[in-house]
Design a protein around this motif. Structure first.
Motif, PDB file in Angstrom:
ATOM      1  N   ASN A 278      27.373   6.866 -28.835  1.00  0.00           N
ATOM      2  CA  ASN A 278      28.644   6.857 -28.110  1.00  0.00           C
ATOM      3  C   ASN A 278      29.563   5.798 -28.717  1.00  0.00           C
ATOM      4  OD1 ASN A 278      30.727   6.433 -26.130  1.00  0.00           O
ATOM      5  ND2 ASN A 278      29.406   7.397 -24.600  1.00  0.00           N
ATOM      6  N   ASN A 279      30.726   6.216 -29.182  1.00  0.00           N
ATOM      7  CA  ASN A 279      31.646   5.290 -29.851  1.00  0.00           C
ATOM      8  C   ASN A 279      32.165   4.193 -28.931  1.00  0.00           C
ATOM      9  OD1 ASN A 279      31.454   6.580 -32.345  1.00  0.00           O
ATOM     10  ND2 ASN A 279      33.133   7.998 -31.872  1.00  0.00           N
ATOM     11  N   ALA A 280      32.109   4.427 -27.623  1.00  0.00           N
ATOM     12  CA  ALA A 280      32.572   3.402 -26.690  1.00  0.00           C
ATOM     13  C   ALA A 280      31.611   2.225 -26.616  1.00  0.00           C
ATOM     14  CB  ALA A 280      32.760   4.004 -25.300  1.00  0.00           C
ATOM     15  N   ASN A 281      30.350   2.438 -26.956  1.00  0.00           N
ATOM     16  CA  ASN A 281      29.360   1.362 -26.937  1.00  0.00           C
ATOM     17  C   ASN A 281      29.394   0.616 -28.266  1.00  0.00           C
ATOM     18  OD1 ASN A 281      28.453   2.076 -24.365  1.00  0.00           O
ATOM     19  ND2 ASN A 281      26.988   3.552 -25.187  1.00  0.00           N
ATOM     20  N   LEU A 282      29.860  -0.628 -28.220  1.00  0.00           N
ATOM     21  CA  LEU A 282      29.992  -1.418 -29.442  1.00  0.00           C
ATOM     22  C   LEU A 282      28.728  -2.206 -29.757  1.00  0.00           C
ATOM     23  CD1 LEU A 282      33.638  -2.726 -28.950  1.00  0.00           C
ATOM     24  CD2 LEU A 282      32.857  -0.671 -30.147  1.00  0.00           C
ATOM     25  N   MET A 283      28.044  -2.696 -28.717  1.00  0.00           N
ATOM     26  CA  MET A 283      26.771  -3.385 -28.941  1.00  0.00           C
ATOM     27  C   MET A 283      25.871  -3.185 -27.739  1.00  0.00           C
ATOM     28  SD  MET A 283      25.985  -7.217 -30.413  1.00  0.00           S
ATOM     29  CE  MET A 283      25.642  -8.215 -28.966  1.00  0.00           C
ATOM     30  N   LEU A 284      24.592  -2.916 -28.006  1.00  0.00           N
ATOM     31  CA  LEU A 284      23.596  -2.664 -26.974  1.00  0.00           C
ATOM     32  C   LEU A 284      22.544  -3.765 -26.996  1.00  0.00           C
ATOM     33  CD1 LEU A 284      23.127   1.140 -27.685  1.00  0.00           C
ATOM     34  CD2 LEU A 284      24.485   0.141 -25.838  1.00  0.00           C
ATOM     35  N   GLN A 285      21.936  -3.997 -25.839  1.00  0.00           N
ATOM     36  CA  GLN A 285      20.885  -5.006 -25.706  1.00  0.00           C
ATOM     37  C   GLN A 285      19.704  -4.394 -24.963  1.00  0.00           C
ATOM     38  OE1 GLN A 285      21.731  -8.204 -22.985  1.00  0.00           O
ATOM     39  NE2 GLN A 285      20.220  -9.583 -23.876  1.00  0.00           N
ATOM     40  N   SER A 286      18.529  -4.428 -25.580  1.00  0.00           N
ATOM     41  CA  SER A 286      17.303  -3.984 -24.922  1.00  0.00           C
ATOM     42  C   SER A 286      16.616  -5.184 -24.296  1.00  0.00           C
ATOM     43  CB  SER A 286      16.365  -3.321 -25.935  1.00  0.00           C
ATOM     44  OG  SER A 286      16.931  -2.129 -26.427  1.00  0.00           O
ATOM     45  N   VAL A 287      16.183  -5.047 -23.052  1.00  0.00           N
ATOM     46  CA  VAL A 287      15.650  -6.190 -22.318  1.00  0.00           C
ATOM     47  C   VAL A 287      14.433  -5.794 -21.492  1.00  0.00           C
ATOM     48  CG1 VAL A 287      17.902  -7.330 -22.138  1.00  0.00           C
ATOM     49  CG2 VAL A 287      17.170  -5.773 -20.321  1.00  0.00           C
ATOM     50  N   TYR A 288      13.656  -6.800 -21.113  1.00  0.00           N
ATOM     51  CA  TYR A 288      12.653  -6.649 -20.071  1.00  0.00           C
ATOM     52  C   TYR A 288      13.369  -6.876 -18.740  1.00  0.00           C
ATOM     53  CZ  TYR A 288       9.299  -7.225 -23.869  1.00  0.00           C
ATOM     54  OH  TYR A 288       8.588  -7.072 -25.028  1.00  0.00           O
ATOM     55  N   SER A 289      13.243  -5.927 -17.818  1.00  0.00           N
ATOM     56  CA  SER A 289      14.020  -6.046 -16.588  1.00  0.00           C
ATOM     57  C   SER A 289      13.531  -5.075 -15.519  1.00  0.00           C
ATOM     58  CB  SER A 289      15.502  -5.762 -16.876  1.00  0.00           C
ATOM     59  OG  SER A 289      16.265  -5.777 -15.682  1.00  0.00           O
TER      60      SER A 289
ATOM     61  N   ASN B  16      25.243   5.389 -11.133  1.00  0.00           N
ATOM     62  CA  ASN B  16      23.935   5.339 -11.792  1.00  0.00           C
ATOM     63  C   ASN B  16      24.090   5.249 -13.309  1.00  0.00           C
ATOM     64  OD1 ASN B  16      21.185   5.283 -12.035  1.00  0.00           O
ATOM     65  ND2 ASN B  16      20.872   7.457 -11.658  1.00  0.00           N
ATOM     66  N   LYS B  17      24.078   4.004 -13.820  1.00  0.00           N
ATOM     67  CA  LYS B  17      24.281   3.807 -15.262  1.00  0.00           C
ATOM     68  C   LYS B  17      23.332   2.789 -15.864  1.00  0.00           C
ATOM     69  CE  LYS B  17      27.890   0.357 -14.526  1.00  0.00           C
ATOM     70  NZ  LYS B  17      29.256  -0.075 -14.849  1.00  0.00           N
ATOM     71  N   ILE B  18      22.454   2.177 -15.075  1.00  0.00           N
ATOM     72  CA  ILE B  18      21.494   1.208 -15.602  1.00  0.00           C
ATOM     73  C   ILE B  18      20.172   1.935 -15.802  1.00  0.00           C
ATOM     74  CG2 ILE B  18      20.390  -1.025 -15.274  1.00  0.00           C
ATOM     75  CD1 ILE B  18      23.407  -1.253 -15.342  1.00  0.00           C
ATOM     76  N   PRO B  19      19.724   2.137 -17.041  1.00  0.00           N
ATOM     77  CA  PRO B  19      18.513   2.931 -17.278  1.00  0.00           C
ATOM     78  C   PRO B  19      17.237   2.161 -16.966  1.00  0.00           C
ATOM     79  CG  PRO B  19      19.366   2.120 -19.351  1.00  0.00           C
ATOM     80  CD  PRO B  19      20.356   1.708 -18.293  1.00  0.00           C
ATOM     81  N   TYR B  20      16.185   2.929 -16.703  1.00  0.00           N
ATOM     82  CA  TYR B  20      14.865   2.358 -16.430  1.00  0.00           C
ATOM     83  C   TYR B  20      13.823   3.085 -17.271  1.00  0.00           C
ATOM     84  CZ  TYR B  20      10.431   1.477 -14.055  1.00  0.00           C
ATOM     85  OH  TYR B  20       9.130   1.139 -13.782  1.00  0.00           O
ATOM     86  N   SER B  21      12.946   2.314 -17.885  1.00  0.00           N
ATOM     87  CA  SER B  21      11.805   2.897 -18.576  1.00  0.00           C
ATOM     88  C   SER B  21      10.632   1.959 -18.421  1.00  0.00           C
ATOM     89  CB  SER B  21      12.106   3.148 -20.058  1.00  0.00           C
ATOM     90  OG  SER B  21      12.368   1.930 -20.724  1.00  0.00           O
ATOM     91  N   PHE B  22       9.433   2.496 -18.608  1.00  0.00           N
ATOM     92  CA  PHE B  22       8.235   1.688 -18.429  1.00  0.00           C
ATOM     93  C   PHE B  22       7.308   1.869 -19.613  1.00  0.00           C
ATOM     94  CE2 PHE B  22       4.243   0.263 -16.559  1.00  0.00           C
ATOM     95  CZ  PHE B  22       4.662  -0.856 -15.849  1.00  0.00           C
ATOM     96  N   GLU B  23       6.906   0.766 -20.199  1.00  0.00           N
ATOM     97  CA  GLU B  23       5.999   0.753 -21.343  1.00  0.00           C
ATOM     98  C   GLU B  23       4.608   0.368 -20.859  1.00  0.00           C
ATOM     99  OE1 GLU B  23       5.125  -2.025 -25.287  1.00  0.00           O
ATOM    100  OE2 GLU B  23       6.933  -2.319 -24.088  1.00  0.00           O
ATOM    101  N   TYR B  24       3.689   1.299 -20.919  1.00  0.00           N
ATOM    102  CA  TYR B  24       2.320   1.020 -20.476  1.00  0.00           C
ATOM    103  C   TYR B  24       1.557   0.276 -21.567  1.00  0.00           C
ATOM    104  CZ  TYR B  24       2.847   4.060 -16.429  1.00  0.00           C
ATOM    105  OH  TYR B  24       3.253   4.607 -15.237  1.00  0.00           O
ATOM    106  N   THR B  25       0.957  -0.838 -21.184  1.00  0.00           N
ATOM    107  CA  THR B  25       0.039  -1.529 -22.087  1.00  0.00           C
ATOM    108  C   THR B  25      -1.403  -1.163 -21.759  1.00  0.00           C
ATOM    109  OG1 THR B  25       0.069  -3.445 -20.609  1.00  0.00           O
ATOM    110  CG2 THR B  25       1.605  -3.457 -22.456  1.00  0.00           C
ATOM    111  N   ASP B  26      -1.631  -0.695 -20.533  1.00  0.00           N
ATOM    112  CA  ASP B  26      -2.946  -0.215 -20.120  1.00  0.00           C
ATOM    113  C   ASP B  26      -2.705   0.888 -19.099  1.00  0.00           C
ATOM    114  OD1 ASP B  26      -5.453   0.287 -19.044  1.00  0.00           O
ATOM    115  OD2 ASP B  26      -6.098  -1.800 -19.153  1.00  0.00           O
ATOM    116  N   GLN B  27      -2.694   2.131 -19.569  1.00  0.00           N
ATOM    117  CA  GLN B  27      -2.341   3.233 -18.677  1.00  0.00           C
ATOM    118  C   GLN B  27      -3.391   3.433 -17.594  1.00  0.00           C
ATOM    119  OE1 GLN B  27      -0.619   6.363 -20.778  1.00  0.00           O
ATOM    120  NE2 GLN B  27       0.242   7.304 -18.939  1.00  0.00           N
ATOM    121  N   ALA B  28      -4.631   3.161 -17.916  1.00  0.00           N
ATOM    122  CA  ALA B  28      -5.685   3.316 -16.913  1.00  0.00           C
ATOM    123  C   ALA B  28      -5.493   2.338 -15.760  1.00  0.00           C
ATOM    124  CB  ALA B  28      -7.053   3.117 -17.555  1.00  0.00           C
TER     125      ALA B  28
END
Length: 524
Positions: A278-289, A344-356
């Motif tokens: 998206n050209n409107a996004n000039l810089m993105l930041q990935s975070v733990y949150s 609703n514009k703040i995304p959520y994702s989850f990275e499993y380090t131990d899925q079990a």
């Protein structure tokens, strides 16, 4: 939904820290520092010069974008949320967005920038790659200090900045753990940020494999524009915004109509909002949150939220000089079981380090610089320069983008709207809040209603992103803590943060104070 978050334990508790890395190109020295041998090593290191935390959760809780609810079953997510909402000195360090973790993350990023600069300054002559890396490192250091200053310092005013505390500004890597620093003044902090920006800005390039996650040229100029707006250099803010936006600002803005048409459920709209294409996004930041969960369509953190009273009387559902905000076309997400009203514009994702074991890390992303926000920076600088026609053009450009060309405003219409509106009180709220800036005496006839328009529009544009608090601090807006019932009736007004309230500068982490750095003043 079962949401779990495994917190990362950082190896440093005060400003003294040792850098470590898992990158294979780096060799560990006895003190765990990183050995740099080439321009490509420096480029790889600078990936670590961007913080993996963002203060949005803390700053949204702290601002007037949040109310407290006295409703059975609506509880706080954790102690951190309660302390942030109550403007307390925060003792909960387990949260990913606590002052302690923010402090460590941004200073770790600054340390990476300093390591890169140390190597760059040690070689006989800069190559093109090293020159670009030097620009990126300087911008990263400046940005880290800027963000920390927004959290832990008062707002900048050239007339008073020498009287307020800054934060440490290390310019070389640490040589020992626990090294002591002086905070300096707010003026010294801003002067150093400015020097780094001015030195770094001509050097940055777009030569990245993922340019939206670095200080590419447009992002660097957008940052420089915002900083100079806060710094009081309005001509520079306008000039730098021009660089970021180009000759046709309208063509760079977000395609809001297409975005509004996306499903507000799940991650469809949030993921599209932070799409790097998206050209409107000039810089993105990935975070733990976990902020996307607290802010979004989950029951977590229902006690303190941006609810229907704020939405309906102050921002996303309130009228403005443009008319009813419903004409914008966005969907305000809410249901009867939650206190939250939000876009609703703040995304959520989850990275499993131990899925079990069902454990891992919660992630989010932020569009930290966008063309829409940069256009509002330019408009505000134009108003402060009393170039009202230019500012009106920029406001209408943004309104056209947000509404699909449905409406615009006139200068007389703006003046009329705010002149017929009472100033906000906590029991009779309106979008018009009394402005008490110390950096300028606003002309009440034209300048103030124009600033009111920009502040109201920016509040809608950046809801959930943590930017509102700095406008509150800069313009001396008094904010309140209210207790509401399920129907959003005000049961009590429990506190206020006045113009000169020392709590406007969030308290430093207790471990940092214990290590010898002077804390922010507090009154009983």
């Amino acid at each position: 939904m079962n949401l779990k978050n495994k917190y990362i334990i950082l190896p440093f508790l005060s400003i003294g820290f040792i850098l470590t890395s898992c990158n294979s190109f780096l060799n560990e020295l006895p003190d765990n520092r990183m050995e740099l041998n080439s321009p490509s090593d420096v480029k790889d290191l600078l990936v670590s010069a961007y913080s993996t935390r963002n203060p949005a959760y803390l700053l949204e809780m702290y601002s007037d974008n949040t109310d407290g609810y006295d409703v059975t079953g609506w509880t706080a997510y954790d102690l951190f949320q309660t302390q942030a909402y109550q403007w307390s000195d925060i003792t909960d360090i387990s949260n990913e967005e606590s002052p302690q973790v923010l402090w460590n993350s941004y200073y770790s990023a600054i340390e990476a920038a300093n390591e890169a600069l140390k190597y760059i300054n040690s070689v006989p002559a800069d190559s093109a790659d090293l020159s670009a890396s030097k620009g990126e490192a300087l911008l990263c250091r400046a940005y880290g200090e800027f963000m920390l200053g927004n959290v832990f310092c008062q707002a900048y005013d050239a007339n008073t900045a020498s009287n307020y505390q800054g934060i440490p500004y290390p310019i070389v890597p640490e040589t020992k753990v626990g090294q002591q620093y002086a905070r300096g003044t707010l003026k010294e902090l801003y002067d150093k940020i400015n020097a780094d920006i001015e030195m770094g800005l001509p050097l940055v390039t777009d030569n990245y494999s993922t340019p939206k996650y670095h200080f590419n040229r447009k992002a660097a100029y957008a940052f420089a524009a915002q900083f100079n707006l806060y710094y009081g250099n309005y001509d520079k803010a306008i000039a730098y915004a021009n660089h970021a936006l180009g000759a046709d600002a309208a063509s760079t803005l977000r395609d809001w109509k297409t975005w509004y048409a996306l499903s507000v459920n799940g991650q469809v709209a949030p993921n599209a909002y932070i799409n790097s294409d998206n050209n409107a996004n000039l810089m993105l930041q990935s975070v733990y949150s976990m902020w996307d969960v607290i802010y979004g369509p989950y029951s977590a953190g229902n006690k303190y939220a941006h609810g229907s009273l704020i939405a309906g009387t102050e921002d996303v559902q309130a009228s403005g000089p443009w008319g009813a905000s419903s004409q914008f076309g966005y969907t305000v997400w809410h249901n009867s079981s939650l206190s939250k009203y939000f876009i609703n514009k703040i995304p959520y994702s989850f990275e499993y380090t131990d899925q079990a074991a069902n454990i891992g890390y919660a992630h989010s992303q932020y569009a930290v610089f966008t063309t829409d926000n940069t256009l509002m920076v330019r408009a505000e600088a134009e108003v402060l320069n009393k170039d009202y026609n230019a500012a009106l053009t920029d406001i209408n450009t943004e309104l056209s983008a947000m509404s699909g060309s449905k409406f615009s405003v006139t200068l007389d219409g703006i003046k009329s709207f705010y002149s017929h509106l009472n100033y906000y009180t906590p029991t009779a709220p309106t979008p018009k809040k009394k402005l008490n800036p110390t950096f300028i005496a606003l002309d009440p006839i034209t300048q103030e209603p124009m600033i009111q328009t920009i502040l109201q529009l920016r509040r809608i544009l950046t809801l959930g992103e943590g930017q509102r608090l700095q406008d509150i601090k800069r313009y001396g807006i008094v904010i309140y803590r209210r207790t509401l019932d399920r129907s959003s009736h005000v049961e009590a007004v429990t506190d206020s943060m006045v113009v000169n309230d020392p709590r406007r500068a969030i308290q430093l982490p207790q471990d940092v104070i214990s290590a010898g750095l002077e804390g922010n003043p507090r009154t009983k």
